[in-house]
Write an enzyme that holds these catalytic residues in place. Structure first.
Site, PDB file in Angstrom:
ATOM      1  N   ALA A   1       0.837  -1.206   0.000  1.00  0.00           N
ATOM      2  CA  ALA A   1       0.000   0.000   0.000  1.00  0.00           C
ATOM      3  C   ALA A   1       0.867   1.250   0.000  1.00  0.00           C
ATOM      4  CB  ALA A   1      -0.929  -0.019   1.210  1.00  0.00           C
ATOM      5  N   GLY A   2       1.964   1.200  -0.746  1.00  0.00           N
ATOM      6  CA  GLY A   2       2.791   2.398  -0.932  1.00  0.00           C
ATOM      7  C   GLY A   2       2.122   3.298  -1.956  1.00  0.00           C
TER       8      GLY A   2
ATOM      9  N   LYS B   1      13.812   0.519 -18.315  1.00  0.00           N
ATOM     10  CA  LYS B   1      13.459   1.238 -17.081  1.00  0.00           C
ATOM     11  C   LYS B   1      14.572   1.029 -16.045  1.00  0.00           C
ATOM     12  CE  LYS B   1      10.473   3.561 -14.413  1.00  0.00           C
ATOM     13  NZ  LYS B   1      10.320   3.198 -13.096  1.00  0.00           N
TER      14      LYS B   1
ATOM     15  N   ASN C   1      16.762   3.848 -14.093  1.00  0.00           N
ATOM     16  CA  ASN C   1      16.841   3.873 -12.631  1.00  0.00           C
ATOM     17  C   ASN C   1      18.278   3.728 -12.134  1.00  0.00           C
ATOM     18  OD1 ASN C   1      13.688   2.231 -12.473  1.00  0.00           O
ATOM     19  ND2 ASN C   1      14.083   4.316 -11.861  1.00  0.00           N
TER      20      ASN C   1
HETATM   21  O1  KPL Z   1      11.387   5.667 -11.573  1.00  0.00           O
HETATM   22  C1  KPL Z   1      11.863   6.668 -11.052  1.00  0.00           C
HETATM   23  C2  KPL Z   1      12.079   6.602  -9.596  1.00  0.00           C
HETATM   24  O2  KPL Z   1      12.167   7.615  -8.937  1.00  0.00           O
HETATM   25  O3  KPL Z   1      12.146   5.468  -9.103  1.00  0.00           O
HETATM   26  C3  KPL Z   1      12.284   7.849 -11.887  1.00  0.00           C
HETATM   27  C4  KPL Z   1      12.030   7.520 -13.355  1.00  0.00           C
HETATM   28  C5  KPL Z   1      13.731   8.141 -11.682  1.00  0.00           C
HETATM   29  C6  KPL Z   1      11.428   9.047 -11.606  1.00  0.00           C
HETATM   30  O4  KPL Z   1      11.658   9.617 -10.365  1.00  0.00           O
END
Ligand code: KPL
Length: 312
Positions: A14-15, A197, A201
């Site tokens: 529940a984040g 992604k 990150n």
């Molecule tokens: O996915 C993200 C995160 O903060 O985990 C980004 C793309 C960096 C956006 O804040």
């Protein structure tokens, strides 16, 4: 939009993301059930009388359906996992007795490396993976702000060698998880989406911890910008070794674009550090570094960021 034939979806975690899905589901006649960590957390949630959600405009109080592992009754047949990568194994273990053997499970989280252990745990789960760029953050206990619109992609990873679920089935799951403005789009190659992604990150998140800055500030600080370039240089080597075509310049362009589009964000990793929570680093930079070792590549810049975040 709900029909009686709609399956009953539970959300584990529940984040910010889990609460976002549950809030929009509640408002659009699709009541997901949130599974909170334990009875104490459920009691806290009940005292707060639900989630406070600012979904654009003003904050509203939403009494979302919630439960916890010790109070689960019915079997879980459809599960959206929004727990952080580092909490996933323990969170799933806590509900495993209630999870149908062939449950449909959608893993929606940052990082890589949690799917295979999940399948080892329950080999006949129907596991799909998703990635989202919806911008949401927590501004207090049980309180979220939906700050920026994004895109959510869903598909079946080929890395897990599970029986193919088929396009129609996956499209049906995408429809069930599309609530209000949150649209889930099925894609043929989710592995590439998750990989790209991960790379973004790896580049942005640990550096925002090092410089204690918002994503966009990485682009304004010459030192951070230089380091971003060095990190992407190492990432490009792994990317190349795995057979992906995009080169270092293209990768750096994509990272810069995300940093600029999310300029005002504090990355999820920085938010975790500031709140004293464990971070996703082992499933982001840690995953990349383990892969680098397997591929015989040395990634000293990423390795030193891994150490920095572990010790932060
Ligand atoms: O996915 C993200 C995160 O903060 O985990 C980004 C793309 C960096 C956006 O804040």
């Amino acid at each position: 939009m709900t029909t009686t034939a709609e399956p009953n979806w539970h959300i584990l975690g529940a984040g910010a993301i889990g609460s976002l899905w549950a809030s929009h589901g509640h408002l659009h006649g699709h009541p997901f059930t949130l599974i909170l960590r334990d009875a104490q957390r459920l009691a806290d949630y009940q005292s707060a009388r639900g989630i406070t959600a600012n979904l654009g405009g003003s904050a509203q109080h939403l009494p979302l359906k919630a439960t916890c592992p010790s109070q689960l009754g019915e079997p879980i047949t459809h599960l959206l996992i929004c727990a952080k990568a580092q909490q996933t194994q323990a969170a799933v273990a806590a509900i495993a007795a209630h999870l149908s053997d062939d449950a449909v499970v959608v893993l929606l989280q940052n990082g890589l490396g949690t799917a295979a252990p999940l399948m080892q745990h329950k080999p006949s789960l129907r596991l799909l993976q998703a990635s989202t760029t919806e911008g949401v953050f927590r501004n207090g206990p049980f309180s979220i702000v939906h700050a920026g619109r994004g895109q959510t992609l869903l598909g079946q990873s080929t890395a897990l060698t599970l029986p193919p679920m088929g396009e129609e089935f996956i499209a049906g799951i995408a429809r069930q998880l599309s609530v209000g403005p949150l649209q889930v789009t099925p894609v043929a190659d989710i592995d590439t989406v998750l990989w790209q992604k991960l790379l973004v990150n790896c580049a942005i998140n640990p550096l925002t911890v090092k410089y204690r800055c918002r994503n966009g500030e990485l682009l304004d600080n010459p030192l951070a910008l230089q380091e971003l370039g060095d990190i992407v240089n190492e990432i490009a080597k792994v990317n190349h070794a795995l057979g992906y075509r995009d080169n270092e310049t293209e990768l750096l362009g994509r990272v810069r674009q995300v940093a600029s589009k999310t300029a005002l964000n504090r990355s999820s990793m920085l938010q975790d550090i500031e709140a004293g929570r464990e971070t996703e680093i082992e499933f982001i930079t840690g995953y990349l570094c383990r892969l680098g070792t397997e591929l015989g590549l040395s990634l000293p810049r990423n390795q030193s960021l891994l150490t920095l975040v572990r010790e932060a």
